[in-house]
Design a protein around this motif. Structure first.
Motif, short mmCIF file in Angstrom:
data_model
loop_
_atom_site.label_atom_id
_atom_site.label_comp_id
_atom_site.label_asym_id
_atom_site.label_seq_id
_atom_site.Cartn_x
_atom_site.Cartn_y
_atom_site.Cartn_z
N UNK A 221 1.00 -1.32 0.06
CA UNK A 221 -0.52 -0.37 0.36
C UNK A 221 1.19 1.14 0.24
N UNK A 222 2.04 1.13 0.87
CA UNK A 222 2.61 2.58 0.75
C UNK A 222 3.40 2.58 -0.52
N UNK A 223 4.22 1.67 -1.06
CA UNK A 223 4.25 1.52 -2.05
C UNK A 223 3.08 2.35 -3.39
N UNK A 224 2.12 1.76 -2.81
CA UNK A 224 1.62 2.20 -4.33
C UNK A 224 1.08 4.07 -3.73
N UNK A 225 0.81 4.22 -2.36
CA UNK A 225 0.42 5.93 -2.13
C UNK A 225 2.01 6.41 -3.23
N UNK A 226 3.00 5.98 -2.54
CA UNK A 226 3.75 6.83 -3.59
C UNK A 226 4.38 6.68 -4.37
N UNK A 227 3.51 5.68 -5.56
CA UNK A 227 3.86 6.14 -7.22
C UNK A 227 2.43 7.23 -7.22
N UNK A 228 1.21 7.30 -6.50
CA UNK A 228 0.32 8.18 -7.34
C UNK A 228 1.17 9.39 -6.25
N UNK A 229 2.24 9.79 -5.33
CA UNK A 229 2.80 10.51 -5.60
C UNK A 229 3.56 11.18 -6.75
N UNK A 230 4.73 10.03 -7.11
CA UNK A 230 5.08 11.04 -7.67
C UNK A 230 4.48 11.69 -8.89
N UNK A 231 3.28 10.59 -8.81
CA UNK A 231 2.62 10.81 -10.32
C UNK A 231 2.04 12.43 -10.33
N UNK A 232 2.04 12.99 -9.18
CA UNK A 232 1.23 14.20 -9.01
C UNK A 232 2.98 15.17 -9.03
N UNK A 233 4.10 14.81 -8.79
CA UNK A 233 5.18 15.79 -9.02
C UNK A 233 5.39 15.09 -10.24
N UNK A 234 4.83 14.55 -11.49
CA UNK A 234 5.17 14.79 -13.07
C UNK A 234 7.08 13.51 -12.51
#
Length: 465
Positions: A221-234
């Motif tokens: 779950x933590x990896x998925x949350x960070x993945x979406x956070x990095x999407x927002x960070x382009x």
């Protein structure tokens, strides 16, 4: 008047509904809810004092949110095995202790570590939600109890941001972390008096399977949350790597023996489909966290204050309607009431398409109020229906799965909104594209609730009617 109240193990005792434990739990939830709204206004001051950039300060919020998603299911499984009073008297003081650690953090890494511990304490408080209501409230009044608790959360968010901003401006960010300590002391005292003991189990040590779940599922779950956070960070490459890691860990967890009860729970139509609805509909926050601020700034040429004031309409609607929603949930099928609430959310979202370049605060505000009414009619009834359908001894697990679903939805929503906004070309066109995408996801939640079946028929919670 004497009611039949179910214990967390599916048994029942003839007792009166006890509202004092519900009020204490609501206050504890208020302290947890305040944590995000209070800390969000401290980010500029934290960055200035500790010498970190704007992007890095976002980890002050993410570090608190990560344990919520990563540990909610293992914490829920654990609360099904322990005494509620003992866990309350561990979790609530832990919120205070970790707040002190955050306030005295000498540097940014220490602050992030303290925030993670704060998140863990918040997860334990959240895990008490469904089991505590089941142990202290008659089945015919649980919707009302959950509605009262749901009223606290938006009020905490609204008040926390305002009060925290005043304290931060006057005294800096560290006192903001300590503001809730006096209330926490009162909550602990009240909890010692009114929270019932649910058995002689005390606080048993989490067994190896729970620790394994926490590491593997939490990592996924933590990896998925960070993945979406990095999407927002382009940062698409970094996001893809974290997404793959999350998928691998999630697949590995699903093959563990300890995962079977959770998977079996989700296969129950009256539980799994409402959980799916919680996940997909949580994406509506993409409107307030991304689409609306950019629309106000880029199209209406107004400042963040306009967005903040408009959100008061939403928060006020949720706070006012949640008690009504709870009473209705005690009388009407939760899945249909929740679906009706989502219809209002869709109407409110689609009404955003008619905003024009001359729209003002009231134009935005009444649309957000419609969405807020819909959200209040959705949340409490759906949680009540999940509680009714949960098997004996799995209320904590059900609550943990629900918390994970909501957290993922809240995290994914802004990323989906940002992607749709970009594909739509930005500006007004991008705003409308994002709104349509979010509306489609709400419709998916409606379909999931309609397909969920009659939770009452599938419930095996052992309630005595």
């Amino acid at each position: 008047m004497t009611h039949t109240t179910c214990g967390t193990d599916g048994g029942s005792d003839a007792v009166r509904t006890r509202w004092a434990p519900v009020a204490v739990l609501a206050l504890a939830f208020l302290m947890v809810t305040l944590e995000l709204s209070l800390s969000s206004v401290t980010l500029p001051a934290i960055g200035a004092e500790l010498g970190v950039g704007t992007g890095a300060t976002q980890w002050v919020l993410l570090a608190y949110a990560l344990p919520t998603a990563a540990l909610a299911i293992p914490a829920g499984r654990w609360v099904d095995r322990v005494d509620l009073r003992a866990l309350f008297l561990l979790a609530v003081p832990a919120v205070g202790v970790t707040s002190v650690l955050a306030a005295v953090a000498p540097n940014f890494p220490a602050l992030i570590a303290a925030r993670i511990l704060q998140g863990v304490a918040g997860v334990l408080v959240g895990a008490l939600y469904l089991p505590m209501v089941a142990a202290t409230v008659h089945p015919d009044q649980r919707g009302r109890a959950m509605g009262y608790i749901a009223t606290i959360m938006p009020l905490g968010s609204m008040g926390g941001s305002s009060l925290g901003g005043l304290v931060a401006d006057a005294y800096g960010w560290r006192p903001v972390m300590l503001m809730k300590l006096p209330v926490l002391i009162v909550v602990v005292w009240l909890g010692a008096r009114f929270v019932p003991s649910t058995g002689p189990r005390g606080l048993t040590r989490p067994d190896r399977s729970l620790v394994g779940d926490g590491l593997v599922l939490g990592g996924a779950v933590a990896a998925l949350l960070v993945a979406f956070d990095r999407i927002e960070a382009d940062q698409p490459i970094v996001a893809a790597l974290f997404a793959v890691a999350g998928a691998v860990l999630g697949t590995g967890w699903s093959r563990l023996r300890s995962a079977r009860p959770v998977i079996g729970l989700l296969r129950r139509r009256a539980v799994g489909l409402p959980m799916l609805a919680l996940l997909v509909t949580g994406t509506f926050v993409g409107l307030s966290y991304f689409l609306l601020p950019f629309y106000v700034a880029d199209v209406l040429d107004r400042g963040a204050a306009t967005t903040g004031l408009a959100m008061v309409f939403f928060i006020g609607a949720v706070a006012l309607c949640s008690p009504v929603s709870g009473r209705l949930a005690d009388r009407l099928p939760g899945r249909f009431l929740g679906a009706g609430g989502l219809v209002l959310v869709v109407v409110g979202l689609l009404s955003m398409l008619t905003l024009g370049p001359d729209s003002g605060l009231v134009d935005i505000g009444w649309r957000l109020a419609v969405i807020g009414v819909g959200q209040s009619l959705f949340g409490t009834p759906v949680n009540a229906s999940i509680m009714a359908a949960a098997p004996p001894g799995m209320l904590g697990t059900s609550g943990g799965v629900g918390n994970t679903a909501r957290t993922l939805g809240f995290t994914v929503g802004p990323a989906i909104a940002a992607l749709a906004h970009g594909l739509g070309g930005g500006g007004a066109a991008g705003f409308r594209t994002g709104v349509v995408v979010l509306a489609v996801l709400q419709i998916a939640g409606i379909l999931a609730l309609v397909a969920a079946g009659d939770a009452g028929r599938e419930a095996t919670s052992g309630e005595v009617r």
